[in-house]
Write a protein that holds these residues in place. Structure first.
Motif, PDB file in Angstrom:
ATOM      1  N   UNK A   4       0.839  -1.213   0.000  1.00 41.80           N
ATOM      2  CA  UNK A   4       0.000   0.000   0.000  1.00 41.80           C
ATOM      3  C   UNK A   4       0.870   1.258   0.000  1.00 41.80           C
ATOM      4  N   UNK A   5       1.857   1.272   0.852  1.00 37.54           N
ATOM      5  CA  UNK A   5       2.771   2.407   0.922  1.00 37.54           C
ATOM      6  C   UNK A   5       3.486   2.603  -0.412  1.00 37.54           C
ATOM      7  N   UNK A   6       3.962   1.499  -0.986  1.00 37.13           N
ATOM      8  CA  UNK A   6       4.680   1.570  -2.261  1.00 37.13           C
ATOM      9  C   UNK A   6       3.788   2.088  -3.388  1.00 37.13           C
ATOM     10  N   UNK A   7       2.536   1.654  -3.411  1.00 42.71           N
ATOM     11  CA  UNK A   7       1.597   2.141  -4.431  1.00 42.71           C
ATOM     12  C   UNK A   7       1.367   3.637  -4.266  1.00 42.71           C
ATOM     13  N   UNK A   8       1.168   4.081  -3.040  1.00 44.46           N
ATOM     14  CA  UNK A   8       0.955   5.509  -2.788  1.00 44.46           C
ATOM     15  C   UNK A   8       2.161   6.341  -3.220  1.00 44.46           C
ATOM     16  N   UNK A   9       3.347   5.880  -2.874  1.00 44.04           N
ATOM     17  CA  UNK A   9       4.557   6.629  -3.236  1.00 44.04           C
ATOM     18  C   UNK A   9       4.789   6.642  -4.743  1.00 44.04           C
ATOM     19  N   UNK A  10       4.598   5.508  -5.398  1.00 38.55           N
ATOM     20  CA  UNK A  10       4.802   5.457  -6.844  1.00 38.55           C
ATOM     21  C   UNK A  10       3.740   6.276  -7.568  1.00 38.55           C
ATOM     22  N   UNK A  11       2.504   6.211  -7.129  1.00 38.55           N
ATOM     23  CA  UNK A  11       1.462   7.015  -7.779  1.00 38.55           C
ATOM     24  C   UNK A  11       1.715   8.505  -7.557  1.00 38.55           C
ATOM     25  N   UNK A  12       2.235   8.865  -6.406  1.00 38.06           N
ATOM     26  CA  UNK A  12       2.590  10.271  -6.152  1.00 38.06           C
ATOM     27  C   UNK A  12       3.707  10.710  -7.108  1.00 38.06           C
ATOM     28  N   UNK A  13       4.717   9.867  -7.275  1.00 37.45           N
ATOM     29  CA  UNK A  13       5.823  10.177  -8.176  1.00 37.45           C
ATOM     30  C   UNK A  13       5.329  10.312  -9.617  1.00 37.45           C
ATOM     31  N   UNK A  14       4.483   9.385 -10.046  1.00 36.70           N
ATOM     32  CA  UNK A  14       3.960   9.443 -11.414  1.00 36.70           C
ATOM     33  C   UNK A  14       3.091  10.686 -11.624  1.00 36.70           C
ATOM     34  N   UNK A  15       2.346  11.059 -10.612  1.00 34.38           N
ATOM     35  CA  UNK A  15       1.542  12.277 -10.701  1.00 34.38           C
ATOM     36  C   UNK A  15       2.443  13.502 -10.839  1.00 34.38           C
ATOM     37  N   UNK A  16       3.549  13.521 -10.117  1.00 32.62           N
ATOM     38  CA  UNK A  16       4.505  14.626 -10.241  1.00 32.62           C
ATOM     39  C   UNK A  16       5.097  14.672 -11.646  1.00 32.62           C
ATOM     40  N   UNK A  17       5.346  13.518 -12.251  1.00 30.86           N
ATOM     41  CA  UNK A  17       5.832  13.495 -13.627  1.00 30.86           C
ATOM     42  C   UNK A  17       4.811  14.125 -14.566  1.00 30.86           C
ATOM     43  N   UNK A  18       3.537  13.854 -14.332  1.00 30.46           N
ATOM     44  CA  UNK A  18       2.508  14.412 -15.208  1.00 30.46           C
ATOM     45  C   UNK A  18       2.418  15.931 -15.090  1.00 30.46           C
ATOM     46  N   UNK A  19       2.738  16.458 -13.928  1.00 33.25           N
ATOM     47  CA  UNK A  19       2.654  17.903 -13.711  1.00 33.25           C
ATOM     48  C   UNK A  19       3.746  18.653 -14.475  1.00 33.25           C
ATOM     49  N   UNK A  20       4.875  18.011 -14.692  1.00 35.52           N
ATOM     50  CA  UNK A  20       5.978  18.709 -15.363  1.00 35.52           C
ATOM     51  C   UNK A  20       6.037  18.455 -16.865  1.00 35.52           C
ATOM     52  N   UNK A  21       5.089  17.698 -17.392  1.00 35.73           N
ATOM     53  CA  UNK A  21       5.079  17.377 -18.814  1.00 35.73           C
ATOM     54  C   UNK A  21       3.908  18.086 -19.489  1.00 35.73           C
TER      55      UNK A  21
END
Length: 92
Positions: A4-21
């Protein structure tokens, strides 16, 4: 750490990638968020297909978002590309 923690962290990271693209400007924010969550759930070991299906069913029921909509699928592909271009590889 737990899945659960890993999913939350990875989804947060992927969301940050979407913000800068700039690619994501023309896509709905909910599509990018859903794409990040789906990619994270599939990318983290220990998340069962039953868990993914259960969450998707609830999300669809509550939010009425279509997980197979072209917009979501395009966002998923772009996030996969950005993730791999960043030197990351999906877990095996």
């Amino acid at each position: 750490m737990d899945a659960r923690h890993d999913v939350l962290e990875l989804s947060r990271f992927l969301t940050e990638l979407s913000v800068i693209d700039y690619y994501f400007v023309v896509h709905r924010p909910s599509s990018a968020a859903l794409a990040a969550l789906l990619n994270a759930m599939e990318g983290v070991p220990g998340v069962s297909q039953d868990a993914i299906n259960g969450l998707l069913g609830e999300m669809t029921r509550i939010t009425k978002l279509d997980v197979s909509a072209p917009d979501v699928l395009e966002c998923r592909e772009r996030l996969r590309l950005l993730y791999s271009l960043g030197g990351y590889s999906p877990p095996e």
